[in-house]
Write an enzyme that holds these catalytic residues in place. Structure first.
Site, PDB file in Angstrom:
ATOM      1  N   ASP A  73       0.895  -1.289  -0.113  1.00  0.00           N
ATOM      2  CA  ASP A  73       0.005  -0.112  -0.011  1.00  0.00           C
ATOM      3  C   ASP A  73       0.826   1.375  -0.207  1.00  0.00           C
ATOM      4  OD1 ASP A  73       0.757  -0.696   2.785  1.00  0.00           O
ATOM      5  OD2 ASP A  73      -0.609   0.700   3.363  1.00  0.00           O
ATOM      6  N   GLU A 132      -0.161  -1.097   5.592  1.00  0.00           N
ATOM      7  CA  GLU A 132       0.872  -0.887   6.464  1.00  0.00           C
ATOM      8  C   GLU A 132       0.676   0.612   6.734  1.00  0.00           C
ATOM      9  OE1 GLU A 132       4.718   0.806   7.636  1.00  0.00           O
ATOM     10  OE2 GLU A 132       3.568   1.324   5.948  1.00  0.00           O
TER      11      GLU A 132
END
Length: 364
Positions: A73, A132
């Site tokens: 991400d 994350e």
């Protein structure tokens, strides 16, 4: 149509392909699909998936297993897509944090996973995970730790977070807390009838401004702690004395403290206030004296530094897997509009990984 990743591309071109497939936290499925499909085409890897988390493993029966891990991400796009190459810099959202690191993982996976691939001197596990960049409860690696810890079993791990080509050992823990001041609501034209909770919060801010943070040496690396206000909320209306104010603080603590000890410290600093711990993630010690880490440090070269932020090395440490941060990106550029990665750093990271893993150009 689904995106197809060509793992035979050089590492910089592969980084650009990853960057051009947007994957803001919570919206990683398209990239996870592409990564999974590319890995499943490599016959010498076992590939498993849980949610938008993909894990691929060699099964060579070697004495040692190491993990190469990275998150898929990015933070929200800041008008910095698609990627663009300017000279020796690749610009775009996620170039440094951390799709260049993911590209390094994929290049090594491609090299060892093909039927005629090179032979590493350690078994390898490649971990690609989601979420994350947002709250810890949604972190994909955390989900794997809880649901499939056997997928992560290893002797050592490298998290390819941006470090500008240096080793950063361990990480600081992070904890957030709400410090609440209470008052008495009243009309702002008759303030003597009330007690202003926002005014009372000035004592919290003064305490933070005067706070002397520790510098702590752990296994030869120095970690600088931080305690800061990161948010203030209060107020009812433009004509009301507020009866509540909340100061949100963030404590970044050294690896010599547990989460429980860090919470005790926050409560001690604000002993005369109402304190609620709202979010926490542990610190991790460097572990650089272990043989795998020492060999990795020898290959990378330079003096290891302390990781002054928090990363998922802490999750590996919680599993008993020593871990370090090492990646081609520069953390100072992470999350910025002008985010970029040096193309040479990506190639350097691939070559250092190859050297550490004992890869050669020959077939099996």
């Amino acid at each position: 149509m689904p995106t197809v990743l060509d793992l035979s591309l050089d590492a910089a071109a592969l980084t650009a392909a990853l960057v051009d497939l947007p994957s803001v936290s919570g919206d990683e499925q398209a990239l996870a699909d592409a990564v999974e499909q590319a890995l499943r085409e490599l016959p010498l890897l076992r590939v498993d998936r849980y949610g938008n988390n993909v894990v691929a493993r060699t099964r060579l029966g070697l004495a040692e297993r190491v993990v190469l891990a990275g998150h898929l991400d990015t933070v929200p796009i800041a008008e910095n897509l698609p990627s663009r190459l300017e000279g020796e810099r690749l610009y775009g959202c996620g170039t440094t944090d951390m799709k260049s690191g993911v590209a390094v993982q994929l290049k090594i996976a491609y090299e060892v996973g093909r039927a005629d691939g090179a032979s590493p001197d350690r078994d390898l596990t490649f971990v690609f995970y989601d979420c994350e960049e947002i709250e810890a409860a949604r972190n994909g690696l955390g989900h794997l730790v809880r649901e499939h810890p056997d997928w992560l079993a290893a002797d050592f791990a490298v998290l390819l977070e941006p470090t500008d080509g240096r080793i950063e050992g361990g990480c600081k823990g992070t904890m957030r807390a709400r410090i609440t001041t209470r008052g008495v609501r009243a009309h702002s034209g008759r303030d003597w009838l009330g007690v202003n909770a926002i005014h009372a919060a000035s004592a919290v801010l003064t305490r933070l401004a005067e706070y002397k943070a520790r510098e702590v040496e752990v296994e030869g690396l120095v970690y600088r702690e931080c305690l800061n206000a990161v948010g203030v909320s209060g107020g009812v209306a433009g004509n009301v004395i507020p009866d509540e104010c909340v100061v949100t603080v963030n404590y970044r603590f050294a690896p010599d403290l547990t989460e429980e000890q860090a919470a005790e410290h926050i409560r001690a600093v604000f002993a005369d206030f109402e304190v609620e711990i709202t979010d926490s993630a542990p610190a991790a010690a460097p572990g650089l004296s272990l043989p795998s880490a020492a060999e990795f440090a020898r290959v990378v070269g330079g003096a290891p530094e302390a990781k002054q932020g928090w990363t998922d090395v802490a999750r590996f440490a919680g599993l008993g897997v020593p871990a370090v941060n090492y990646g081609p990106g520069d953390s100072r550029l992470a999350h910025t509009r002008g985010e970029f990665v040096e193309v040479a750093r990506i190639a350097q990271a691939v070559e250092r990984m190859r050297a550490w893993l004992g890869l050669d150009a020959g077939s099996r």
